[in-house]
Design an enzyme around this catalytic site. Structure first.
Site, PDB file in Angstrom:
ATOM      1  N   GLY A   1       0.842  -1.185   0.000  1.00 43.60           N
ATOM      2  CA  GLY A   1       0.000   0.000   0.000  1.00 43.60           C
ATOM      3  C   GLY A   1       0.876   1.233   0.000  1.00 43.60           C
TER       4      GLY A   1
ATOM      5  N   GLN B   1       2.585   9.960   1.377  1.00 39.37           N
ATOM      6  CA  GLN B   1       3.875   9.285   1.489  1.00 39.37           C
ATOM      7  C   GLN B   1       4.810   9.620   0.333  1.00 39.37           C
ATOM      8  OE1 GLN B   1       2.006   5.235   2.328  1.00 39.37           O
ATOM      9  NE2 GLN B   1       3.971   5.139   3.413  1.00 39.37           N
TER      10      GLN B   1
ATOM     11  N   CYS C   1       5.733   0.009   7.501  1.00 41.35           N
ATOM     12  CA  CYS C   1       5.358   1.183   6.714  1.00 41.35           C
ATOM     13  C   CYS C   1       6.567   1.652   5.911  1.00 41.35           C
ATOM     14  CB  CYS C   1       4.878   2.300   7.642  1.00 41.35           C
ATOM     15  SG  CYS C   1       4.332   3.784   6.803  1.00 41.35           S
ATOM     16  N   LEU C   2       6.328   1.963   4.647  1.00 37.13           N
ATOM     17  CA  LEU C   2       7.419   2.465   3.809  1.00 37.13           C
ATOM     18  C   LEU C   2       7.973   3.788   4.316  1.00 37.13           C
ATOM     19  CD1 LEU C   2       5.964   1.588   0.291  1.00 37.13           C
ATOM     20  CD2 LEU C   2       7.715   0.343   1.584  1.00 37.13           C
TER      21      LEU C   2
ATOM     22  N   HIS D   1      -4.685   1.136   7.261  1.00 32.81           N
ATOM     23  CA  HIS D   1      -3.346   1.718   7.385  1.00 32.81           C
ATOM     24  C   HIS D   1      -3.178   2.881   6.401  1.00 32.81           C
ATOM     25  CE1 HIS D   1       1.136   1.427   7.959  1.00 32.81           C
ATOM     26  NE2 HIS D   1       1.084   2.044   6.784  1.00 32.81           N
ATOM     27  N   GLU D   2      -3.537   2.650   5.139  1.00 35.99           N
ATOM     28  CA  GLU D   2      -3.370   3.702   4.125  1.00 35.99           C
ATOM     29  C   GLU D   2      -4.335   4.852   4.356  1.00 35.99           C
ATOM     30  OE1 GLU D   2      -0.707   3.615   2.526  1.00 35.99           O
ATOM     31  OE2 GLU D   2      -0.275   1.508   2.937  1.00 35.99           O
TER      32      GLU D   2
ATOM     33  N   HIS E   1      -3.015   7.348   6.753  1.00 36.82           N
ATOM     34  CA  HIS E   1      -2.058   8.300   6.168  1.00 36.82           C
ATOM     35  C   HIS E   1      -2.781   9.541   5.634  1.00 36.82           C
ATOM     36  CE1 HIS E   1       1.845   6.431   6.426  1.00 36.82           C
ATOM     37  NE2 HIS E   1       1.393   5.300   5.910  1.00 36.82           N
TER      38      HIS E   1
END
Length: 178
Positions: free
Chosen positions: A47, A52, A102-103, A144-145, A148
């Site tokens: 994701g 991000q 997480c990226l 999660h996304e 963000h």
């Protein structure tokens, strides 16, 4: 397409509510979605939200690999998909702890409480309405996304920071949940 630079924890773009997308079919948005998918895949992620990649707009891309799917009707494997101006609603009060990375927080993982089942809606890349329910891995990725887009990183959702650690240490000693 272009690989985009991923913002890391501490960058202000990750801490604010992202703006609605007025025209999902605009060529700039179409290019952003394509670049986000390429960036997510290149980084090995499942994701990626627009904040991000330093864009404050309400878009996220996601995928569910075969190995991560539970096989339930609302947690099927899927290739890269997008939700623009999404809405997410818990379908009940049940929560589960999910191990997340997480990226934007490379090298770390933590156990995060998430709703077990959610409803979602938004627009696809063509600006057409989409809606459905999600459970399992898909529900986790979407929550999660979506966080963000509201300026929330997964450690902010954690109840116990003892359940967070570096990937290498958690792999060595076991990713234990409380």
């Amino acid at each position: 397409m272009t690989l985009l630079k991923i913002a890391r924890m501490g960058h202000p773009v990750l801490l604010r509510r992202a703006d609605e997308v007025p025209d999902p079919t605009h060529p700039d948005i179409q290019q952003l979605v394509a670049d986000m998918i390429e960036t997510m895949e290149d980084a090995g992620g499942v994701g990626l939200a627009a904040p991000q990649v330093h864009r404050s707009c309400r878009i996220f891309v996601y995928r569910v690999p075969q190995a991560r799917s539970t096989g339930a009707g609302d947690d099927q494997p899927c290739g890269p998909s997008v939700l623009i101006n999404p809405r997410i609603t818990p379908l009940d009060e049940e929560t589960v702890l999910r191990l997340e990375g997480c990226l934007s927080i490379p090298g770390m993982r933590g156990w995060v409480p998430r709703h077990a089942r959610i409803g979602y809606s938004g627009l696809d890349a063509q600006g057409q309405p989409v809606a459905g329910t999600a459970s399992g891995f898909l529900a986790n990725v979407m929550q999660h996304e979506y966080d963000h887009l509201d300026g929330i990183l997964y450690p902010m959702r954690m109840n116990d920071l003892r359940l967070m650690g570096f990937d290498t240490e958690m792999a060595r000693y076991g990713a234990q949940q409380a």
